[in-house]
Scaffold this active site. Structure first.
Site, PDB file in Angstrom:
ATOM      1  CE1 TYR A   3     -40.241  80.703  98.640  1.00 40.50           C
ATOM      2  CE2 TYR A   3     -39.315  80.378  96.448  1.00 40.50           C
ATOM      3  CZ  TYR A   3     -40.082  81.116  97.334  1.00 40.50           C
ATOM      4  OH  TYR A   3     -40.700  82.266  96.910  1.00 40.50           O
TER       5      TYR A   3
ATOM      6  CB  CYS B  51     -36.726  58.352 111.264  1.00 40.48           C
ATOM      7  SG  CYS B  51     -35.231  58.247 112.226  1.00 40.48           S
TER       8      CYS B  51
ATOM      9  N   PRO C   6     -39.642  89.057  92.306  1.00 41.42           N
ATOM     10  CG  PRO C   6     -37.636  89.609  91.252  1.00 41.42           C
ATOM     11  CD  PRO C   6     -38.957  90.193  91.692  1.00 41.42           C
ATOM     12  N   GLY C   7     -38.324  86.148  93.825  1.00 44.17           N
ATOM     13  CA  GLY C   7     -37.593  85.625  94.975  1.00 44.17           C
ATOM     14  C   GLY C   7     -36.608  84.588  94.469  1.00 44.17           C
ATOM     15  NE  ARG C   8     -38.954  79.223  92.287  1.00 43.98           N
ATOM     16  CZ  ARG C   8     -39.540  78.303  93.069  1.00 43.98           C
ATOM     17  NH1 ARG C   8     -38.895  77.199  93.349  1.00 43.98           N
ATOM     18  NH2 ARG C   8     -40.752  78.492  93.520  1.00 43.98           N
TER      19      ARG C   8
ATOM     20  CE1 TYR D 254     -44.321  72.989  97.231  1.00 42.08           C
ATOM     21  CE2 TYR D 254     -41.954  73.281  97.332  1.00 42.08           C
ATOM     22  CZ  TYR D 254     -43.224  73.632  97.738  1.00 42.08           C
ATOM     23  OH  TYR D 254     -43.374  74.646  98.643  1.00 42.08           O
TER      24      TYR D 254
HETATM   25  N1  LLP Z   1     -44.899  87.438  95.488  1.00 39.97           N
HETATM   26  C1  LLP Z   1     -45.836  86.756  96.155  1.00 39.97           C
HETATM   27  C2  LLP Z   1     -47.072  87.417  96.534  1.00 39.97           C
HETATM   28  C3  LLP Z   1     -45.629  85.411  96.478  1.00 39.97           C
HETATM   29  O1  LLP Z   1     -46.561  84.743  97.127  1.00 39.97           O
HETATM   30  C4  LLP Z   1     -44.416  84.794  96.104  1.00 39.97           C
HETATM   31  C5  LLP Z   1     -44.168  83.394  96.431  1.00 39.97           C
HETATM   32  C6  LLP Z   1     -43.448  85.551  95.426  1.00 39.97           C
HETATM   33  C7  LLP Z   1     -43.735  86.872  95.125  1.00 39.97           C
HETATM   34  C8  LLP Z   1     -42.115  84.993  95.024  1.00 39.97           C
HETATM   35  O2  LLP Z   1     -42.212  83.917  94.161  1.00 39.97           O
HETATM   36  P1  LLP Z   1     -40.871  83.352  93.461  1.00 39.97           P
HETATM   37  O3  LLP Z   1     -40.392  84.415  92.510  1.00 39.97           O
HETATM   38  O4  LLP Z   1     -39.894  83.096  94.523  1.00 39.97           O
HETATM   39  O5  LLP Z   1     -41.321  82.110  92.786  1.00 39.97           O
HETATM   40  N2  LLP Z   1     -42.132  77.118  98.604  1.00 39.97           N
HETATM   41  C9  LLP Z   1     -42.389  77.077  97.177  1.00 39.97           C
HETATM   42  C10 LLP Z   1     -42.647  78.445  96.608  1.00 39.97           C
HETATM   43  C11 LLP Z   1     -43.771  79.175  97.295  1.00 39.97           C
HETATM   44  C12 LLP Z   1     -43.889  80.558  96.773  1.00 39.97           C
HETATM   45  C13 LLP Z   1     -44.843  81.361  97.553  1.00 39.97           C
HETATM   46  N3  LLP Z   1     -44.983  82.704  97.103  1.00 39.97           N
HETATM   47  C14 LLP Z   1     -41.215  76.402  96.484  1.00 39.97           C
HETATM   48  O6  LLP Z   1     -40.302  75.956  97.157  1.00 39.97           O
HETATM   49  O7  LLP Z   1     -41.210  76.271  95.277  1.00 39.97           O
END
Ligand code: LLP
Length: 472
Positions: A430, A400, A330-332, A373
């Site tokens: 992000y 701009c 998890p990131g987000r 998005y």
């Molecule tokens: N693992 C892998 C292999 C990934 O590619 C990603 C995200 C994550 C984990 C973490 O995903 P999360 O839990 O954060 O959703 N810029 C976009 C999101 C791109 C995510 C790319 N990979 C946004 O702002 O929504």
């Protein structure tokens, strides 16, 4: 991208323009729990505080725009994920959501591992003392330099994404006299219900090796993924420890993970049948959604952990396999809700019969997600409370470009004025990590608040920073 899209009835204006907004909230001063970080509150006098600190003082001290990150909330979310998955599973924080040295230290202290996808992220992780064996290296086109550094440092695993990369990593590991632990990233053919640019498991995209593509069984069989397993198993310098799948981002239900787990386990079974090896790890990636608006209803880590464990256990038992060690990324879901962006209003421009444009001192350079998005955010007036009527606004930046929108449709008090502070919640993930210098904007600082004190963990860029790069 939020699931909210309710046309509202007329209210403030006779006819409201088309848009994705709910009816104006009953109380514009209300801060929706779950959308705002946990220590955010509005004082009886009207201003908002975070970690007990008044946003007006924070703006005074650190300037605007600024990302304010609630350290206690970040740590609590790390613990919730770690405790939910327990000792027999691993949680890898996805550094791409937001990474700096302080974050790495918190992760380390809270017992989380780290997923990186570039040399820059790897360097930051190592510089802040994350043990290499707790780092996983991702990327669909890792450079030779990235691979070499990862192998030299001894990262816990490299997630392989193509046939060329299998050969490259094997070659570099051999040269360095090492045996590198690897996983193979597979695409399971699931259509995640999210924006096309952040869905990653359908077949027509750049990541991973497809499970489908050969044999009579569409769920595993003779596709590129099975071929990748064959190749890796033949290479002495690689140790295949598992299969990786990441189906996309901002996902609310676990049905996609269910299909993914089913198909990944199909491959594990095939590997056992064909090669007599049971792979010990399965990684189901990240992608769990957060609340950007009150209409989003994300699931708690313990619910997600239970659902994923149950799926993997059930699938493995029915395939007669020992249940592998599960990991997630998890990131987000960890950092997203822990921060908000603080802006100052510069201009307020009513457009007769349409809406009022409220310009703030940042924009698409600190949050590209709305433009990229069509992401939905909320916004609140935080330097004071107001009893004025709701007014339909569009909160825009100072760049701009007419697509420079921070919040597409937002109700703000009709007395919003230059000098007011606005805050956009749920910008921890992000936003800083995708920030740019468009129009030579200086990227804002990240300030942590905790224990009644505020501290810069990533400083604001300066004009000198810009000029230093410009060597011409
Ligand atoms: N693992 C892998 C292999 C990934 O590619 C990603 C995200 C994550 C984990 C973490 O995903 P999360 O839990 O954060 O959703 N810029 C976009 C999101 C791109 C995510 C790319 N990979 C946004 O702002 O929504």
């Amino acid at each position: 991208m939020s699931r909210s899209a309710h046309p509202a009835g007329p209210r403030h204006a006779d006819v409201l323009p088309e848009g994705h907004y709910s009816a104006p909230p009953a109380d514009l001063n209300h801060l929706e729990p779950g959308v705002w970080s946990r220590t955010v509150a509005r004082t009886p006098e009207g201003a908002v505080t975070v970690g007990g600190l008044d946003v007006r003082e924070l703006a005074e001290e650190f300037g605007t725009p600024a990302y304010l990150l609630d350290e206690a909330d970040f740590r609590a979310r790390c613990r919730a994920w770690r405790d939910a998955f327990g000792a027999d599973a691993d949680v890898f924080y996805a550094g791409k959501a937001f990474l700096c040295r302080a974050v790495v230290r918190w992760l380390n202290e809270e017992g989380l591992n780290l997923d990186v996808c570039s040399l820059g992220e790897l360097t930051t992780a190592l510089a802040a003392g994350m043990p290499a064996e707790r780092i996983a290296m991702h990327g669909n086109n890792k450079s030779t330099e990235e691979i070499r550094r990862a192998v030299e440092e001894g990262v816990g695993r490299i997630v392989l994404d193509s046939f060329q990369e299998i050969a490259r990593v094997a070659h570099i590991a051999r040269e360095l006299g090492k045996r590198q632990r690897v996983q193979i990233r597979v695409t399971v053919g699931v259509e995640a219900h999210t924006h096309e640019f952040i869905a990653t498991a359908h077949e027509d995209q750049k990541f991973g090796l497809a499970l489908a593509g050969g044999g009579s069984r569409p769920d595993a069989a003779g596709g590129p993924a099975a071929e990748a397993v064959r190749r890796v198993l033949q290479l002495d310098s690689l140790e295949l420890v598992g299969i990786h799948s990441h189906i996309g981002s901002q996902i609310f239900d676990t049905s996609g993970f269910e299909v993914a787990a089913h198909r990944v386990v199909g491959l594990l079974r095939q590997v056992r049948d064909e090669h007599g090896v049971e792979l010990p790890e399965i990684d189901l990636g990240g992608g769990l959604g957060i609340a950007y608006t009150a209409d989003d209803d994300p699931r708690e880590p313990h619910e997600i952990a239970k659902a994923l464990r149950d799926i993997v256990t059930r699938e493995c038992e029915s395939a007669g396999l020992t249940v592998p060690r599960l990991s997630v990324e998890p990131g987000r879901a960890i950092v997203g809700p822990t921060a908000f962006t603080l802006y100052e209003v510069g201009t307020v421009k009513p457009l007769e019969g349409l809406r009022t444009y409220v310009s703030v001192d940042g924009g698409m350079s600190d949050n590209i997600r709305t433009a990229l998005y069509d992401a939905e955010y909320t916004v609140a007036l935080v330097s004071r409370a107001s009893t004025a009527e709701p007014m339909l606004t569009r909160v825009v930046g100072k760049h701009c470009e007419s697509g420079d929108i921070v919040v597409r449709d937002a109700f703000l008090p009709a007395d919003v004025a230059p000098g007011d502070l606005l805050a956009v919640p749920a910008t921890g993930a992000y936003c800083r990590s995708m920030a740019s210098n468009y129009n030579h904007a200086l990227r804002p600082p990240v300030v942590t608040v905790g224990d009644g004190a505020a501290r810069v963990i990533l400083r604001r860029e300066t004009e000198d920073d810009l000029l230093r790069l410009d060597v011409g």
